[in-house]
Design a protein around this motif. Sequence first.
Motif, PDB file in Angstrom:
ATOM      1  N   ARG A  33      -5.522  -0.574 -39.351  1.00  0.00           N
ATOM      2  CA  ARG A  33      -6.191  -1.064 -40.212  1.00  0.00           C
ATOM      3  C   ARG A  33      -5.566  -2.091 -41.021  1.00  0.00           C
ATOM      4  N   LEU A  34      -4.209  -3.039 -41.074  1.00  0.00           N
ATOM      5  CA  LEU A  34      -3.287  -3.759 -41.367  1.00  0.00           C
ATOM      6  C   LEU A  34      -4.177  -4.676 -40.901  1.00  0.00           C
ATOM      7  N   CYS A  35      -3.980  -5.072 -39.645  1.00  0.00           N
ATOM      8  CA  CYS A  35      -4.946  -6.012 -39.091  1.00  0.00           C
ATOM      9  C   CYS A  35      -6.026  -6.257 -39.597  1.00  0.00           C
ATOM     10  N   GLN A  36      -6.809  -5.578 -39.427  1.00  0.00           N
ATOM     11  CA  GLN A  36      -8.795  -5.483 -40.373  1.00  0.00           C
ATOM     12  C   GLN A  36      -8.676  -5.858 -41.666  1.00  0.00           C
ATOM     13  N   LEU A  37      -7.940  -5.841 -42.066  1.00  0.00           N
ATOM     14  CA  LEU A  37      -7.544  -5.165 -43.111  1.00  0.00           C
ATOM     15  C   LEU A  37      -8.558  -7.184 -43.446  1.00  0.00           C
ATOM     16  N   VAL A  38      -6.671  -7.545 -42.924  1.00  0.00           N
ATOM     17  CA  VAL A  38      -6.299  -8.899 -43.386  1.00  0.00           C
ATOM     18  C   VAL A  38      -7.805  -9.759 -42.788  1.00  0.00           C
ATOM     19  N   LEU A  39      -7.939  -9.643 -41.942  1.00  0.00           N
ATOM     20  CA  LEU A  39      -8.829 -10.455 -41.143  1.00  0.00           C
ATOM     21  C   LEU A  39     -10.420 -10.319 -41.718  1.00  0.00           C
ATOM     22  N   VAL A  40     -10.840  -9.283 -42.401  1.00  0.00           N
ATOM     23  CA  VAL A  40     -11.641  -9.653 -43.381  1.00  0.00           C
ATOM     24  C   VAL A  40     -11.850  -8.946 -45.287  1.00  0.00           C
ATOM     25  N   SER A  41     -10.380  -9.951 -45.021  1.00  0.00           N
ATOM     26  CA  SER A  41     -10.414 -10.501 -46.914  1.00  0.00           C
ATOM     27  C   SER A  41     -10.510 -12.183 -46.779  1.00  0.00           C
ATOM     28  N   PRO A  42     -11.298 -12.149 -47.802  1.00  0.00           N
ATOM     29  CA  PRO A  42     -11.589 -13.896 -48.165  1.00  0.00           C
ATOM     30  C   PRO A  42     -10.639 -14.181 -47.689  1.00  0.00           C
ATOM     31  N   GLY A  43     -10.418 -15.374 -47.111  1.00  0.00           N
ATOM     32  CA  GLY A  43      -9.905 -16.721 -46.072  1.00  0.00           C
ATOM     33  C   GLY A  43      -8.514 -15.463 -45.269  1.00  0.00           C
ATOM     34  N   ARG A  44      -8.706 -14.945 -45.015  1.00  0.00           N
ATOM     35  CA  ARG A  44      -8.091 -13.938 -43.842  1.00  0.00           C
ATOM     36  C   ARG A  44      -6.483 -14.052 -44.481  1.00  0.00           C
ATOM     37  N   ARG A  45      -6.797 -13.075 -45.678  1.00  0.00           N
ATOM     38  CA  ARG A  45      -5.619 -13.150 -46.623  1.00  0.00           C
ATOM     39  C   ARG A  45      -5.494 -12.350 -47.486  1.00  0.00           C
ATOM     40  N   ILE A  46      -4.385 -11.905 -47.817  1.00  0.00           N
ATOM     41  CA  ILE A  46      -4.223 -10.993 -49.206  1.00  0.00           C
ATOM     42  C   ILE A  46      -2.732 -10.192 -49.511  1.00  0.00           C
ATOM     43  N   THR A  47      -3.318 -10.132 -50.607  1.00  0.00           N
ATOM     44  CA  THR A  47      -1.653  -9.957 -51.208  1.00  0.00           C
ATOM     45  C   THR A  47      -1.125  -8.594 -51.125  1.00  0.00           C
ATOM     46  N   ARG A  48       0.043  -8.912 -50.954  1.00  0.00           N
ATOM     47  CA  ARG A  48       1.187  -7.701 -50.758  1.00  0.00           C
ATOM     48  C   ARG A  48       1.016  -6.197 -51.641  1.00  0.00           C
ATOM     49  N   ASP A  49       0.486  -6.325 -52.600  1.00  0.00           N
ATOM     50  CA  ASP A  49       0.548  -5.099 -54.058  1.00  0.00           C
ATOM     51  C   ASP A  49      -1.416  -5.277 -53.579  1.00  0.00           C
ATOM     52  N   LEU A  50      -2.291  -5.912 -53.110  1.00  0.00           N
ATOM     53  CA  LEU A  50      -3.160  -5.055 -52.693  1.00  0.00           C
ATOM     54  C   LEU A  50      -3.601  -4.208 -51.751  1.00  0.00           C
ATOM     55  N   ALA A  51      -2.933  -4.781 -50.752  1.00  0.00           N
ATOM     56  CA  ALA A  51      -2.835  -3.726 -49.296  1.00  0.00           C
ATOM     57  C   ALA A  51      -2.260  -2.413 -49.432  1.00  0.00           C
ATOM     58  N   CYS A  52      -1.162  -2.491 -50.163  1.00  0.00           N
ATOM     59  CA  CYS A  52       0.048  -1.569 -50.444  1.00  0.00           C
ATOM     60  C   CYS A  52      -1.612  -0.659 -51.321  1.00  0.00           C
ATOM     61  N   GLU A  53      -2.104  -0.952 -52.569  1.00  0.00           N
ATOM     62  CA  GLU A  53      -3.224  -0.308 -53.046  1.00  0.00           C
ATOM     63  C   GLU A  53      -4.763   0.674 -52.159  1.00  0.00           C
ATOM     64  N   THR A  54      -4.873  -0.349 -51.093  1.00  0.00           N
ATOM     65  CA  THR A  54      -5.909   0.017 -50.681  1.00  0.00           C
ATOM     66  C   THR A  54      -5.390   0.644 -48.818  1.00  0.00           C
ATOM     67  N   LEU A  55      -4.377   0.538 -48.023  1.00  0.00           N
ATOM     68  CA  LEU A  55      -3.617   1.330 -47.310  1.00  0.00           C
ATOM     69  C   LEU A  55      -3.177   2.541 -47.526  1.00  0.00           C
ATOM     70  N   PHE A  56      -2.769   2.467 -48.607  1.00  0.00           N
ATOM     71  CA  PHE A  56      -1.699   3.628 -49.606  1.00  0.00           C
ATOM     72  C   PHE A  56      -2.418   3.799 -50.317  1.00  0.00           C
ATOM     73  N   PRO A  57      -3.348   5.228 -50.769  1.00  0.00           N
ATOM     74  CA  PRO A  57      -3.855   4.711 -52.301  1.00  0.00           C
ATOM     75  C   PRO A  57      -2.967   6.626 -52.970  1.00  0.00           C
ATOM     76  N   GLY A  58      -2.652   6.128 -53.899  1.00  0.00           N
ATOM     77  CA  GLY A  58      -1.527   7.569 -54.271  1.00  0.00           C
ATOM     78  C   GLY A  58      -0.221   7.613 -54.133  1.00  0.00           C
ATOM     79  N   THR A  59       0.538   6.347 -53.050  1.00  0.00           N
ATOM     80  CA  THR A  59       1.628   6.808 -52.976  1.00  0.00           C
ATOM     81  C   THR A  59       2.710   5.686 -53.983  1.00  0.00           C
ATOM     82  N   GLU A  60       3.689   6.208 -54.448  1.00  0.00           N
ATOM     83  CA  GLU A  60       4.793   5.341 -54.842  1.00  0.00           C
ATOM     84  C   GLU A  60       4.672   4.513 -54.309  1.00  0.00           C
ATOM     85  N   PRO A  61       4.589   3.007 -55.899  1.00  0.00           N
ATOM     86  CA  PRO A  61       4.708   1.468 -54.839  1.00  0.00           C
ATOM     87  C   PRO A  61       5.441   0.935 -54.296  1.00  0.00           C
TER      88      PRO A  61
END
Length: 207
Positions: A33-61
């Motif tokens: 999922r991380l691979c897929q998420l990066v590849l569909v993100s604008p510019g094939r780039r994503i912040t770590r914070d946004l990746a955490c929120e997207t892939l691990f919602p509700g998890t302590e930071p």
Amino acid sequence: MTHVRVRMLGPFTVTAANDAKTAGPWPRPTARRLCQLVLVSPGRRITRDLACETLFPGTEPRAAARALSKALSMARAALAELGEPAASMLQADLTHIWATPDAQVDADEQQAALARALAMRSGPERESALVDALTDEGVLLADEPYADWAVLPREHLESLRQEARLALARNRPEGSDAALAAWQAAFEHDPACEEAAGALLRGYPRR
């Protein structure tokens, strides 16, 4: 020259074009999922914070950050089996994760082909370009049918495909079998399309 081919229209695969070897099996779904998420993100780039929120919602930071680092490590390990340049496809620093621009992604190639065809003037060349661009009907991110982060890119691609289907129908001689087939395809993909429905209602009774 060795290339990396990424298929996102249908089951997700990363392949080294030189020997057709495919990465995987993925050790955990989050690595894929991380691979897929990066590849569909604008510019094939994503912040770590946004990746955490997207892939691990509700998890302590802190826990999410650790889980993301683990997913990144596992994704890199799966890609490393293909050798270079796949092993270096995913890059990261303290704040971002990104994918190298030279990876060949089928979804990106289709979107570019659709955009080029739609920008052309009406005529046989445009019809041929539209038909070619619409060849692959694979579902974007089919491995993630319920993921919220996959919905927007999937809808964007399908909207572009539908625009191309309508352009193809308009490009063909009105009332011809080819035009009716194109209008039928547009209607089947979007039964709420009034233009396609109207063209079919006018076209079939004439025949």
